[in-house]
Design a protein around this motif. Structure first.
Motif, short mmCIF file in Angstrom:
data_model
loop_
_atom_site.label_atom_id
_atom_site.label_comp_id
_atom_site.label_asym_id
_atom_site.label_seq_id
_atom_site.Cartn_x
_atom_site.Cartn_y
_atom_site.Cartn_z
N LEU A 55 -7.69 1.54 -6.15
CA LEU A 55 -6.24 0.96 -6.40
C LEU A 55 -6.07 0.47 -7.93
O LEU A 55 -5.13 0.69 -8.58
CB LEU A 55 -5.77 -0.16 -5.38
CG LEU A 55 -5.71 0.33 -4.05
CD1 LEU A 55 -5.41 -0.67 -3.05
CD2 LEU A 55 -4.30 1.38 -3.93
N ILE A 56 -7.26 -0.22 -8.16
CA ILE A 56 -7.14 -0.66 -9.51
C ILE A 56 -7.07 0.45 -10.68
O ILE A 56 -6.56 0.36 -11.49
CB ILE A 56 -8.38 -1.71 -9.83
CG1 ILE A 56 -8.16 -2.83 -9.06
CG2 ILE A 56 -8.66 -1.75 -11.04
CD1 ILE A 56 -9.38 -3.73 -8.93
N ARG A 57 -7.85 1.43 -10.33
CA ARG A 57 -8.07 2.48 -11.22
C ARG A 57 -6.59 3.27 -11.36
O ARG A 57 -6.35 3.76 -12.28
CB ARG A 57 -8.99 3.56 -10.91
CG ARG A 57 -9.08 4.74 -11.54
CD ARG A 57 -9.42 4.64 -12.86
NE ARG A 57 -9.65 5.70 -13.57
CZ ARG A 57 -8.87 6.05 -14.79
NH1 ARG A 57 -8.10 5.31 -15.10
NH2 ARG A 57 -9.14 7.20 -15.25
N VAL A 58 -5.96 3.38 -10.13
CA VAL A 58 -4.62 4.16 -10.08
C VAL A 58 -3.63 3.30 -10.73
O VAL A 58 -2.76 3.75 -11.52
CB VAL A 58 -4.34 4.33 -8.58
CG1 VAL A 58 -2.86 4.82 -8.41
CG2 VAL A 58 -5.19 5.58 -7.91
N VAL A 59 -3.59 1.93 -10.38
CA VAL A 59 -2.53 1.05 -11.19
C VAL A 59 -2.82 0.95 -12.69
O VAL A 59 -1.72 0.85 -13.43
CB VAL A 59 -2.60 -0.13 -10.23
CG1 VAL A 59 -1.51 -1.18 -10.92
CG2 VAL A 59 -1.95 -0.19 -8.85
N PHE A 60 -3.87 0.73 -12.98
CA PHE A 60 -4.19 0.33 -14.45
C PHE A 60 -4.74 1.66 -15.02
O PHE A 60 -5.19 1.89 -16.03
CB PHE A 60 -5.13 -0.80 -14.51
CG PHE A 60 -4.69 -1.92 -14.05
CD1 PHE A 60 -3.33 -2.79 -14.52
CD2 PHE A 60 -5.02 -2.75 -12.95
CE1 PHE A 60 -2.91 -3.91 -14.08
CE2 PHE A 60 -4.46 -3.70 -12.33
CZ PHE A 60 -3.31 -4.42 -12.92
N MET A 117 0.83 -1.13 -0.07
CA MET A 117 -0.01 0.08 0.07
C MET A 117 0.84 1.26 0.06
O MET A 117 0.44 2.21 -0.46
CB MET A 117 -0.92 0.01 1.23
CG MET A 117 -2.05 -1.03 1.00
SD MET A 117 -3.28 -0.97 2.03
CE MET A 117 -3.94 0.59 2.11
N SER A 118 2.00 1.54 0.72
CA SER A 118 2.97 2.34 0.80
C SER A 118 3.45 2.74 -0.50
O SER A 118 3.69 3.77 -1.35
CB SER A 118 3.93 2.06 1.75
OG SER A 118 3.44 2.29 2.82
N ALA A 119 3.56 1.52 -1.43
CA ALA A 119 4.20 1.70 -2.72
C ALA A 119 3.11 2.13 -3.71
O ALA A 119 3.71 2.89 -4.76
CB ALA A 119 4.76 0.41 -3.35
N VAL A 120 1.94 1.94 -3.46
CA VAL A 120 0.82 2.06 -4.45
C VAL A 120 0.30 3.60 -4.16
O VAL A 120 -0.03 4.48 -5.06
CB VAL A 120 -0.39 0.92 -4.61
CG1 VAL A 120 -1.16 1.45 -5.29
CG2 VAL A 120 0.48 -0.24 -5.05
N ILE A 121 0.05 3.83 -2.99
CA ILE A 121 -0.68 4.93 -2.54
C ILE A 121 0.27 6.08 -2.15
O ILE A 121 1.22 5.81 -1.09
CB ILE A 121 -1.83 4.84 -1.22
CG1 ILE A 121 -2.72 3.78 -1.66
CG2 ILE A 121 -2.24 6.11 -0.80
CD1 ILE A 121 -3.32 3.20 -0.20
N TYR A 122 0.33 6.96 -3.02
CA TYR A 122 1.43 7.91 -2.65
C TYR A 122 0.55 9.47 -2.05
O TYR A 122 0.42 10.42 -2.34
CB TYR A 122 1.91 8.66 -3.79
CG TYR A 122 3.02 9.61 -3.69
CD1 TYR A 122 4.11 9.02 -3.32
CD2 TYR A 122 3.03 10.98 -3.90
CE1 TYR A 122 5.28 10.12 -3.01
CE2 TYR A 122 4.05 11.75 -3.79
CZ TYR A 122 5.15 11.34 -3.22
OH TYR A 122 6.17 12.12 -3.24
N GLY A 123 0.16 9.07 -0.81
CA GLY A 123 -0.26 9.88 0.13
C GLY A 123 -0.39 9.42 1.51
O GLY A 123 -1.21 8.44 2.05
N GLY A 124 0.53 10.07 2.60
CA GLY A 124 0.69 9.47 3.89
C GLY A 124 -0.82 9.42 4.53
O GLY A 124 -1.11 8.24 5.33
#
Length: 82
Positions: free
Chosen positions: A77-82, A47-54
């Protein structure tokens, strides 16, 4: 060339210690929160690698534990990654 880089590192290092301490404290708090919530040890790292917001990571823990919130987080998360 190498001496100038080493001198720059020595000059900048004292300024990075407070920032490192703050990030380390937040990372430990997030890891402890995820661990006590029942998630595996690798989950906070992903989650820390995927989400860029503490602060969003802390909110995502409670959303993942709720019934509808988990679905929403996975959709985001799927929307952000893909």
């Amino acid at each position: 060339m190498r001496n100038s880089k080493l001198a720059a590192l020595r000059a900048a290092f004292p300024y990075t210690v407070p920032i490192f301490a703050g990030f380390w404290f937040l990372a430990m708090a997030y890891g402890i929160q995820m661990s006590t919530s029942g998630f595996a040890f690798w989950y906070p790292m992903v989650m820390s690698a995927v989400i860029y917001g503490g602060s969003l990571e802390f909110v995502a823990v409670s959303m993942l534990l709720s019934i509808a919130g988990g679905t929403i987080v996975y959709m985001i998360l799927i929307r952000v990654v893909f």
